[in-house]
Design a protein around this motif. Structure first.
Motif, short mmCIF file in Angstrom:
data_model
loop_
_atom_site.label_atom_id
_atom_site.label_comp_id
_atom_site.label_asym_id
_atom_site.label_seq_id
_atom_site.Cartn_x
_atom_site.Cartn_y
_atom_site.Cartn_z
N ILE A 9 9.02 -0.23 3.52
CA ILE A 9 7.88 0.07 2.64
C ILE A 9 7.21 -1.23 2.19
CG2 ILE A 9 7.18 1.08 0.43
CD1 ILE A 9 9.63 3.02 0.78
N GLN A 12 5.18 -2.85 5.04
CA GLN A 12 3.90 -2.18 5.28
C GLN A 12 2.93 -2.41 4.12
OE1 GLN A 12 2.90 -0.90 8.08
NE2 GLN A 12 0.89 -0.52 7.21
N ALA A 13 3.43 -2.39 2.92
CA ALA A 13 2.58 -2.62 1.74
C ALA A 13 1.98 -4.02 1.77
CB ALA A 13 3.37 -2.40 0.46
N LEU A 16 -1.00 -3.96 4.03
CA LEU A 16 -2.14 -3.24 3.45
C LEU A 16 -2.75 -3.98 2.27
CD1 LEU A 16 -0.87 0.44 3.74
CD2 LEU A 16 -2.54 -0.75 5.18
N VAL A 25 -5.55 -0.04 -2.04
CA VAL A 25 -4.32 0.50 -1.47
C VAL A 25 -3.80 1.62 -2.35
CG1 VAL A 25 -1.91 -0.03 -0.90
CG2 VAL A 25 -3.72 -1.66 -0.31
N MET A 27 -0.54 4.74 -2.67
CA MET A 27 0.77 5.15 -2.19
C MET A 27 0.60 6.14 -1.03
SD MET A 27 3.08 3.47 -3.87
CE MET A 27 4.67 4.20 -4.29
N ILE A 30 -0.13 4.13 2.12
CA ILE A 30 1.07 3.49 2.63
C ILE A 30 1.95 4.52 3.33
CG2 ILE A 30 3.19 2.27 2.00
CD1 ILE A 30 1.57 1.10 -0.41
N ASP A 33 0.58 5.47 6.75
CA ASP A 33 0.87 4.44 7.75
C ASP A 33 2.33 4.46 8.19
OD1 ASP A 33 -1.75 3.69 7.57
OD2 ASP A 33 -1.35 1.60 7.10
N LEU A 34 3.21 4.82 7.28
CA LEU A 34 4.64 4.87 7.59
C LEU A 34 5.06 6.20 8.20
CD1 LEU A 34 6.05 3.09 4.42
CD2 LEU A 34 6.12 2.22 6.77
N HIS A 38 4.06 10.86 0.67
CA HIS A 38 3.95 9.87 -0.41
C HIS A 38 5.09 10.03 -1.41
CE1 HIS A 38 1.75 13.16 -2.37
NE2 HIS A 38 2.05 12.57 -3.51
N LEU A 41 8.02 7.68 -0.94
CA LEU A 41 7.89 6.32 -1.47
C LEU A 41 8.38 6.23 -2.91
CD1 LEU A 41 4.37 5.24 -0.14
CD2 LEU A 41 6.60 4.96 0.94
N LYS A 48 2.66 2.35 -7.58
CA LYS A 48 2.06 1.28 -6.78
C LYS A 48 2.27 -0.08 -7.45
CE LYS A 48 -2.51 0.34 -6.53
NZ LYS A 48 -3.93 0.40 -6.13
#
Length: 179
Positions: A9, A12-13, A16, A25, A27, A30, A33-34, A38, A41, A48
């Protein structure tokens, strides 16, 4: 989907936050993308802001590692290397540098304070050790501001550090004379 870990996480964050900036950005973005929900996360991060705090910690750890590496060197001009590598870090990682030192947000100020303060204290101790003399805090802070000013002036105006390497070296030589 592979196991969703805190490190995945954060990785990737980081991408972004650099590409889009903190404000854009989410959550949900993110998670998209993963390839997860959400809600997944939130198992690892409260929100966030908490995630961004971890990202900032990572960035400051990178800068701290550079400082530590320089201070472990033998027989080099550590002070010059310290100043030049600070400039190189900022100019070779402009988006990262902006998030670390130039993001203006009341919400972020409290999060950035701890890692920024710890990193600055490491920098200040390294400057004093490398110079071999006791320096007043305001003198070290003025040096930091001069380095930050150089980076800020050239940020996004050049491709990377190499574009201003000669000017950076002259700036660092001048700063060393002030000590």
């Amino acid at each position: 989907m592979a196991e969703l870990t805190k490190d995945k996480i954060i990785k990737q964050a980081r991408v972004l936050f650099i590409e889009q900036g903190y404000e854009k950005v989410s959550m949900r973005g993110i998670a998209k993308d993963l390839g997860c929900s959400h809600g997944a996360l939130y198992y690892h991060f409260k929100n966030k802001t908490a995630l961004f705090s971890e990202v900032l910690d990572f960035y400051f750890q990178e800068l701290n590692s550079i400082i530590d590496r320089i201070m472990e060197q033998e027989e080099n001009d550590k002070l010059k290397d310290l100043f030049l590598e600070f400039i190189r870090f900022g100019l070779d990682h402009p988006h990262q540098y902006e998030l670390m030192f130039m993001l203006k947000s009341e919400e972020m100020d409290s999060l950035m304070q701890r890692p920024a303060t710890e990193s600055y204290e490491r920098f200040a101790a390294a400057v004093e050790q490398a110079s071999g003399i006791h320096l007043y805090n305001d003198h070290i802070y003025s040096i930091f501001l001069a380095l930050h000013g150089f980076v800020s002036l050239h940020l996004h105006r050049i491709e990377n550090f190499e574009g201003v390497a000669e000017g950076a070296a002259r700036h660092v030589d001048f700063l060393k004379k002030t000590i």
